[in-house]
Design an enzyme around this catalytic site. Structure first.
Site, PDB file in Angstrom:
ATOM      1  N   ALA A 263       0.805  -1.085   0.247  1.00  0.00           N
ATOM      2  CA  ALA A 263      -0.010  -0.012  -0.032  1.00  0.00           C
ATOM      3  C   ALA A 263       0.551   1.161   0.024  1.00  0.00           C
ATOM      4  O   ALA A 263       0.708   2.204  -0.672  1.00  0.00           O
ATOM      5  CB  ALA A 263      -0.854  -0.108   1.129  1.00  0.00           C
ATOM      6  N   ASP A 309      24.931  28.072 -29.805  1.00  0.00           N
ATOM      7  CA  ASP A 309      25.692  28.503 -30.805  1.00  0.00           C
ATOM      8  C   ASP A 309      25.052  29.344 -31.905  1.00  0.00           C
ATOM      9  O   ASP A 309      23.768  29.335 -31.865  1.00  0.00           O
ATOM     10  CB  ASP A 309      26.170  27.135 -31.524  1.00  0.00           C
ATOM     11  CG  ASP A 309      27.059  27.486 -32.666  1.00  0.00           C
ATOM     12  OD1 ASP A 309      27.927  28.176 -32.537  1.00  0.00           O
ATOM     13  OD2 ASP A 309      26.990  26.800 -33.723  1.00  0.00           O
ATOM     14  N   ASP A 605      25.306  22.442 -33.223  1.00  0.00           N
ATOM     15  CA  ASP A 605      25.289  21.715 -34.592  1.00  0.00           C
ATOM     16  C   ASP A 605      26.662  21.180 -35.295  1.00  0.00           C
ATOM     17  O   ASP A 605      26.756  20.145 -35.905  1.00  0.00           O
ATOM     18  CB  ASP A 605      24.529  22.092 -35.818  1.00  0.00           C
ATOM     19  CG  ASP A 605      25.430  23.218 -36.494  1.00  0.00           C
ATOM     20  OD1 ASP A 605      26.388  23.730 -35.729  1.00  0.00           O
ATOM     21  OD2 ASP A 605      24.785  23.837 -37.537  1.00  0.00           O
ATOM     22  N   ASP A 609      30.659  21.957 -30.888  1.00  0.00           N
ATOM     23  CA  ASP A 609      29.702  21.825 -29.827  1.00  0.00           C
ATOM     24  C   ASP A 609      29.514  20.841 -29.163  1.00  0.00           C
ATOM     25  O   ASP A 609      29.009  20.574 -27.982  1.00  0.00           O
ATOM     26  CB  ASP A 609      28.408  22.215 -30.675  1.00  0.00           C
ATOM     27  CG  ASP A 609      28.537  23.541 -31.132  1.00  0.00           C
ATOM     28  OD1 ASP A 609      29.027  24.508 -30.663  1.00  0.00           O
ATOM     29  OD2 ASP A 609      27.865  23.674 -32.341  1.00  0.00           O
ATOM     30  N   ASN A 671      -2.464   6.060  -1.903  1.00  0.00           N
ATOM     31  CA  ASN A 671      -1.775   5.234  -0.732  1.00  0.00           C
ATOM     32  C   ASN A 671      -1.849   5.600   0.615  1.00  0.00           C
ATOM     33  O   ASN A 671      -2.285   4.904   1.395  1.00  0.00           O
ATOM     34  CB  ASN A 671      -0.180   5.105  -1.361  1.00  0.00           C
ATOM     35  CG  ASN A 671      -0.290   4.190  -2.664  1.00  0.00           C
ATOM     36  OD1 ASN A 671      -1.276   4.312  -3.466  1.00  0.00           O
ATOM     37  ND2 ASN A 671       1.024   3.545  -2.919  1.00  0.00           N
ATOM     38  N   GLU A 674      -5.230   4.527   2.131  1.00  0.00           N
ATOM     39  CA  GLU A 674      -4.862   3.375   2.589  1.00  0.00           C
ATOM     40  C   GLU A 674      -4.161   2.878   3.639  1.00  0.00           C
ATOM     41  O   GLU A 674      -4.534   1.800   4.404  1.00  0.00           O
ATOM     42  CB  GLU A 674      -4.336   2.440   1.122  1.00  0.00           C
ATOM     43  CG  GLU A 674      -5.291   2.537  -0.041  1.00  0.00           C
ATOM     44  CD  GLU A 674      -4.592   2.067  -1.373  1.00  0.00           C
ATOM     45  OE1 GLU A 674      -3.721   1.471  -1.076  1.00  0.00           O
ATOM     46  OE2 GLU A 674      -4.910   2.321  -2.458  1.00  0.00           O
ATOM     47  N   ASN A 699      -4.019   0.223  -6.499  1.00  0.00           N
ATOM     48  CA  ASN A 699      -2.850   0.913  -6.880  1.00  0.00           C
ATOM     49  C   ASN A 699      -2.551   0.590  -8.382  1.00  0.00           C
ATOM     50  O   ASN A 699      -2.129   1.580  -9.010  1.00  0.00           O
ATOM     51  CB  ASN A 699      -1.729   0.329  -6.101  1.00  0.00           C
ATOM     52  CG  ASN A 699      -1.844   0.741  -4.517  1.00  0.00           C
ATOM     53  OD1 ASN A 699      -2.830   1.294  -4.243  1.00  0.00           O
ATOM     54  ND2 ASN A 699      -0.834   0.274  -4.017  1.00  0.00           N
ATOM     55  N   THR A 702      -7.035   0.555 -10.964  1.00  0.00           N
ATOM     56  CA  THR A 702      -7.930   1.824 -10.959  1.00  0.00           C
ATOM     57  C   THR A 702      -7.083   3.204 -10.646  1.00  0.00           C
ATOM     58  O   THR A 702      -7.165   3.943 -11.653  1.00  0.00           O
ATOM     59  CB  THR A 702      -8.964   1.908  -9.726  1.00  0.00           C
ATOM     60  OG1 THR A 702      -8.170   1.808  -8.519  1.00  0.00           O
ATOM     61  CG2 THR A 702      -9.843   0.641  -9.920  1.00  0.00           C
TER      62      THR A 702
END
Length: 873
Positions: A263, A309, A605, A609, A671, A674, A699, A702
């Site tokens: 849980a 750049d 590019d 670089d 959680n 729970e 958990n 659903t």
């Protein structure tokens, strides 16, 4: 090639023999960059299971299998497998996409061997090979020039310098480098270095020296996973010990401890994170950005600084004529790149060579004194030759100048770095004449006349001063200035003397049209943009001004080397741009910014670089024009080379992180409810309120489906109006923790009250009602997390239809769990009556109304504050 007007020695060298080639290859290897040990598909797949939460799930699955809980084992195994498959598919798809783009060195080379020219695969080159270089060819290895005629090389991919460099044997510029492109001329060169030993390869090695980095999201999720894992183990052990101390059945308490640990750990979190990032990455591909790692876009969303750049990133990497100056007129030129669409205007009126004799003479010189040419491929225009010459040819086409016939050039004296000009002898309708272009001061030095609208005029001190002033003013704006002249042929040859000065042409590598708006959007989002280029300070400053990029100070690479680290840190607090930089400079700048706790994105590019791309928190390379070294070093590849895509990616990254925070908080609040219900129930000695199988159903089934839909929430209206989040911003945070505890406390106590209220009648009925109530509570609480600060009516109740569909599906699944016999057996449920459903409905109302009411009040208060501030201003 046209006659150069000078005697050439010819390409008389014999080159290497076959035996010499084999000996050299044994010593130096193949002419290719080391590819390193490529990560195989199995290793990429196994890498998906290194997350701490996944490891906890694996441990829980093993324990469940050991104690005979096979349904739990199957459920846990499914979510682990789903997470692994999704992560693998995205990473492997990105790697294979980049593999298809790989072409690090020119695939072929023209060499001289055994006295004959032959074409070979570039990887077969060895040191000592004679290579022939021609316009348009990529240099396949580092080499020393033996002979050259008008050779100019575009080194922008290596150095960032946008202007081609003149090369000649026996000078300081007698070396050519692998990965660069011949812009003009022809040469014979001796290969001096291949593969990893080239300048290209050394930068690639520098890139490889940068270690692998974890993204900010990986760090945050890893920390959260460890905290949740240790907390789950500690609480489970404490509950087991407490139960045994109270005399409870050991087997029952072991299952209770397992249930509690299950849980506490949000089993669906790894899968939800993976699915959300994968869907975000898929959305970015549709917007022309390829994320090589799932977390790449999210990290870009956290960027506080973009180091970019200039050449090819902010600019088009296409020289364009923008201005023409003559002694009595200044012309403006429209259009960019090598597309001849555009025009020349004087005082706002379109003009051309047909109606302006001075302009016609100037355009003729630019069109004829060149080796460049234009041709159309589909809807695009392509240029062959040096970018500067291509710009002059394009200018001539815009001015409707008459194109010279193919055999117009009779002789040529090529451009050289010493002369800084080029001259040709041409045959015209008026006889032979000489046309010259080059550096203004060099062209001016061979002229005695200047052409005006009233005809030629003697070039006196006043005229020379006017030309010099115009040239210096254009250069100060960052324009590359070309002077043009013509003169009569004397004795059938080229005499660069007593010529007529025609005018000046100002060229620039223009900014990409979308970049100014993109930089403005980045700055509005609180993100600094810093230009780091290998180009000249004047050019860099001019481009920065055109883009609206603040730069109070310009620093060259040499000046940067003289700075201490503390001085650099102080400088980076200001608006600054860097010019004439080398790869190590870029890495140092990125490292200094990271030392200030900035999240740094680096775009580029070129090969130069690549080291900084890898050093940065997020490296962004150009997919069309980018070198493969740059792509391999980057985290995100822009498939359209469009700087504006970066801003869209920043927005997508912010949306992703915001949504990760939303569904993490949502899962933890679910959680928490729970855990609180289980813990209090054990302390008061009651029977188990939830079974382990029921917890996994909540958990994984659903909550997991709902969380995935929550992860698809659209970006909030104001997401790009906030400054970047700090590097240490937690996913949960103090405010999130309070929300989680408040919702968890209410849902836990409400479900426990319902369980105890119905317990006297039937334990299975009470457990089913509490189980169903917790599912409904968790579905209702999702509305509290659709936005962390805006009410649902502000973002739109129906703006996320997938979430509404997920709620319908999950509530339907829970109804099936209560009434469908196969699920009743699996989940140990019994049918509920209408009165139990009525109690659940009443208990769920506060979850829907209270968070919305609080956010509405905060929103209205904030709006009133903004109105007061606006009125005061």
């Amino acid at each position: 090639m046209a006659n150069t007007g000078q005697e050439s020695s010819g390409l008389r060298h014999c080159g290497l023999t076959r035996q010499q080639v084999e000996t050299a290859r044994k010593k130096h290897g193949w002419n290719e960059l080391p590819k390193g040990k490529r990560t195989g598909p199995l290793r990429v797949f196994l890498r998906q299971f290194s997350n701490f939460l996944v490891l906890i799930l694996i441990a829980a699955g093993i324990i469940a299998f050991t104690v005979g809980e096979y349904a739990d084992t199957l459920a846990i195994g499914l979510v682990i497998g789903l997470n692994g498959v999704l992560g693998f598919v995205q990473e492997w798809r990105a790697e294979t996409a980049l593999e298809s783009l790989r072409s690090m060195l020119s695939p072929q080379a023209l060499v001289v061997r055994n006295g004959h020219e032959k074409v070979i695969q570039a990887r077969e080159l060895v040191p000592g090979d004679l290579i022939i270089l021609e316009a348009g060819a990529r240099v396949p290895a580092d080499a020393r020039l033996e002979e050259a005629a008008g050779l100019r090389v575009d080194e922008s991919a290596l150095t960032g310098e946008s202007v081609p460099i003149s090369k000649a044997p026996g000078t300081d510029a007698a070396e050519v480098f692998a990965g660069t492109v011949v812009a003009a001329g022809r040469a014979l060169a001796v290969t001096t270095a291949t593969g990893a030993h080239t300048s290209f390869g050394q930068i690639a090695s520098l890139t490889g020296s940068v270690g692998l980095k974890k993204t900010n999201l990986q760090v945050q999720l890893g920390r959260l996973a460890r905290q949740l894992g240790f907390a789950a183990l500690a609480i489970a052990a404490a509950i087991l010990a407490l139960g045994l101390y109270m005399g409870r059945n050991a087997a029952e308490m072991f299952m209770t401890g397992l249930s509690l640990s299950v849980a506490m750990v949000p089993e669906g979190l790894p899968a939800v994170v993976t699915i959300t990032l994968a869907l975000g990455a898929a959305a970015m591909v549709r917007q022309k950005a390829l994320a090589r790692r799932l977390q790449a876009v999210e990290t870009l969303g956290a960027a506080s600084v973009i180091c970019t750049d200039k050449t090819g990133t902010l600019t088009e990497n296409k020289m364009t004529a923008t201005r023409v100056w003559t002694l009595d007129r200044i012309y403006q030129v429209t259009g960019t790149g090598y597309d001849p669409t555009g025009h020349i205007a004087w005082k706002g009126a379109v003009t051309s060579a047909r109606e302006d004799a001075v302009l016609a003479e100037l355009l003729e010189a630019g069109l004829t004194c060149t080796h460049a040419s234009l041709h159309q491929e589909g809807d695009h225009w392509q240029m062959t030759g040096a970018p500067t010459e291509g710009a002059l040819v394009t200018l001539g086409c815009k001015g409707w100048a008459e194109l010279p016939p193919p055999d117009a050039v009779l002789a040529e004296i090529p451009f050289s770095s010493e002369r800084k000009r080029m001259s040709v002898l041409v045959q015209s309708s008026c006889g032979e004449k000489v046309l010259t272009k080059g550096a203004p001061e060099q062209v001016l030095g061979i002229c005695t006349l200047v052409l005006t609208q009233d005809g030629p005029r003697r070039l006196g001190a006043e005229e020379t001063a006017a030309i010099t002033e115009a040239y210096e003013a254009m250069a100060a704006e960052g324009l590359r200035v070309i002077g043009l002249a013509n003169g009569a042929a004397q004795g059938g040859g080229i005499r660069e003397k007593d010529m007529t000065f025609l005018g000046l042409t100002g060229l620039i590598d223009p900014p990409r049209p979308e970049v100014r708006a993109a930089i403005g959007a980045a700055r509005s989002a609180g993100i600094r943009v810093i230009m780091i280029t290998g180009d000249s300070p004047l050019t860099a400053g001019a481009i920065a001004r055109q883009l609206g990029l603040p730069a109070g100070k310009t620093l060259t690479g040499d000046a940067l080397e003289a700075l201490e680290d503390a001085e650099l840190d102080q400088l980076l607090q200001q608006d600054v741009l860097f010019a004439r930089t080398r790869p190590a400079h870029k890495m140092r700048i990125v490292s200094a910014l990271q030392g200030q706790h900035q999240i740094v994105a680096m775009t580029g590019d070129g090969v130069n670089d690549a080291p900084a791309l890898k050093q940065a928190d997020i490296g962004v390379s150009m997919g069309v024009r980018g070198t493969d070294v740059a792509k391999d070093a980057s985290d995100l590849v822009l498939l359209d080379d469009n700087f504006a895509t970066i801003v869209r990616a920043i927005g997508e990254g912010r949306r992703q992180f915001s949504n990760v925070r939303k569904f993490v908080r949502y899962l933890l609040s679910s959680n928490a409810g729970e855990v609180i219900a289980l813990l209090i129930n054990i302390l008061i000695g009651g029977p188990l309120i939830f079974l382990a199988t029921q917890i996994l159903w909540m958990n994984l089934v659903t909550d997991g489906v709902t969380a995935v839909a929550l992860g698809l929430e659209k970006g909030e209206p104001d997401q790009m109006e906030h400054p970047p989040r700090k590097k240490d911003t937690p996913i949960v945070g103090q405010g999130g923790l309070l929300t989680i505890l408040a919702l968890g406390l209410y849902t836990g106590l409400a479900s426990l009250w319902l369980f105890l209220h119905l317990l006297d009648g039937n334990e299975d009925l009470a457990r089913t009602a509490a189980f169903t109530a917790m599912v409904v509570f968790e579905k209702a609480s999702v509305f509290a997390f659709r936005s962390l600060h805006l009410p649902c009516w502000r973002i739109g109740f129906f703006s996320n239809p997938l979430l509404l569909a997920a709620l319908i599906v999950t509530i339907g699944a829970q109804v099936a769990a209560v009434y469908w016999p196969p699920l009743q057996v699996l989940l140990h449920t019994v049918p509920l009556q209408w009165d139990q459903w009525g109690l659940i409905t009443l208990l769920v109302l506060p979850i829907l109304l209270v968070p919305e009411g609080l956010k509405t009040l905060r929103y209205l208060a904030a709006r009133r504050g903004h109105r007061r501030a606006a009125a005061a201003a």
